[in-house]
Design a protein around this motif. Sequence first.
Motif, short mmCIF file in Angstrom:
data_model
loop_
_atom_site.label_atom_id
_atom_site.label_comp_id
_atom_site.label_asym_id
_atom_site.label_seq_id
_atom_site.Cartn_x
_atom_site.Cartn_y
_atom_site.Cartn_z
N THR A 45 23.69 -14.43 124.90
CA THR A 45 23.83 -13.53 123.66
C THR A 45 25.52 -12.87 124.94
N TYR A 46 26.07 -12.06 124.34
CA TYR A 46 27.30 -11.03 124.60
C TYR A 46 27.36 -10.06 124.27
N ALA A 47 27.79 -9.11 124.37
CA ALA A 47 28.29 -8.16 124.23
C ALA A 47 29.24 -7.28 124.92
N SER A 48 30.31 -6.11 123.97
CA SER A 48 31.48 -5.74 124.53
C SER A 48 32.53 -4.56 124.07
N LYS A 49 32.26 -3.91 125.45
CA LYS A 49 32.49 -2.16 124.76
C LYS A 49 33.26 -1.56 124.88
N ALA A 50 34.67 -0.87 124.75
CA ALA A 50 35.61 0.30 125.24
C ALA A 50 35.25 1.17 124.97
N ARG A 51 36.07 1.84 125.96
CA ARG A 51 35.66 3.44 126.29
C ARG A 51 37.09 4.16 126.05
N ASN A 52 36.86 5.04 124.68
CA ASN A 52 37.83 6.01 124.80
C ASN A 52 37.72 7.39 125.16
N GLY A 53 38.33 8.10 126.32
CA GLY A 53 37.20 9.10 126.32
C GLY A 53 35.88 8.91 126.74
N GLU A 54 35.07 10.00 126.00
CA GLU A 54 33.41 9.41 126.03
C GLU A 54 33.08 9.45 125.24
N THR A 55 33.22 8.38 124.10
CA THR A 55 33.27 7.44 122.94
C THR A 55 32.98 6.07 123.81
N LEU A 56 32.17 5.54 123.63
CA LEU A 56 32.20 3.51 123.12
C LEU A 56 32.24 3.38 122.43
N HIS A 57 33.21 2.20 122.14
CA HIS A 57 33.14 1.82 120.76
C HIS A 57 32.57 0.06 120.87
N PRO A 93 39.85 1.26 129.13
CA PRO A 93 38.94 0.08 130.01
C PRO A 93 38.11 -0.70 128.92
N PHE A 94 37.48 -1.88 129.42
CA PHE A 94 36.66 -2.65 128.34
C PHE A 94 35.78 -3.58 129.31
N ASP A 95 34.50 -4.65 129.06
CA ASP A 95 34.11 -5.85 129.28
C ASP A 95 34.00 -6.11 128.34
N LEU A 96 33.75 -7.36 129.12
CA LEU A 96 32.67 -8.63 127.93
C LEU A 96 31.61 -8.83 128.83
N GLN A 97 30.57 -8.72 128.58
CA GLN A 97 28.94 -8.91 129.64
C GLN A 97 27.72 -10.24 128.28
N VAL A 98 27.93 -10.75 129.80
CA VAL A 98 26.59 -11.70 128.81
C VAL A 98 25.58 -12.13 129.62
N THR A 99 24.55 -12.05 128.64
CA THR A 99 23.06 -12.17 128.86
C THR A 99 22.53 -13.52 128.87
N GLY A 103 17.95 -14.18 131.15
CA GLY A 103 18.39 -12.79 131.31
C GLY A 103 18.78 -11.93 132.31
N THR A 104 20.04 -13.10 133.39
CA THR A 104 20.58 -12.79 134.57
C THR A 104 21.92 -12.38 133.34
N LYS A 105 22.10 -11.17 133.57
CA LYS A 105 23.40 -10.28 133.48
C LYS A 105 25.03 -10.66 133.95
N TRP A 106 25.96 -11.51 133.57
CA TRP A 106 26.86 -11.89 134.32
C TRP A 106 28.20 -11.19 133.41
N THR A 107 29.35 -10.18 134.11
CA THR A 107 30.57 -10.14 133.25
C THR A 107 31.40 -10.77 134.05
N PRO A 108 31.98 -11.65 132.93
CA PRO A 108 32.79 -12.39 133.23
C PRO A 108 34.83 -12.05 133.07
N VAL A 109 34.00 -10.99 132.02
CA VAL A 109 36.11 -10.21 132.21
C VAL A 109 35.42 -8.60 131.89
#
Length: 120
Positions: A45-57, A93-99, A103-109
């Motif tokens: 599974t995958y999740a990605s977020k970008a931070r705009n100041g205090e707001t996570l998108h 800043p942003f990232d892509l996180q893989v689960t 259950g192992t987490k990995w951030t490839p980008v």
Amino acid sequence: MAAIDAYAGESPAKIVWNVVRGDDSSIEITLLDDNGAALNTSGWTYASKARNGETLHTLTVTSSQNVVTVKAPATVTALWGAGAVTNPAAQLPFDLQVTKGDGTKWTPVIGRIVVVPDIT
């Protein structure tokens, strides 16, 4: 759409993603093993977020086999650097996180989104 290769076992790929404020934008990430072969991403599974100041998108993530697409919809990018006329209008800043299936987490980008102000 920008395309990035990310290799298992390596440090995260560090990228700069250029986005015009108010536009739909996406990047495509190919997940590979250390030999450059496609990773078996079944059950991941995958999740990605970008931070705009205090707001996570939350960014939209879809996948097909070992190719992951991260999308920033226009409704979200319109908020980034709103009102700024300087270039860049914002840097987020942003990232892509893989689960993985176990259950192992990995951030490839990881990286930053450079927001270019829209004109029209």
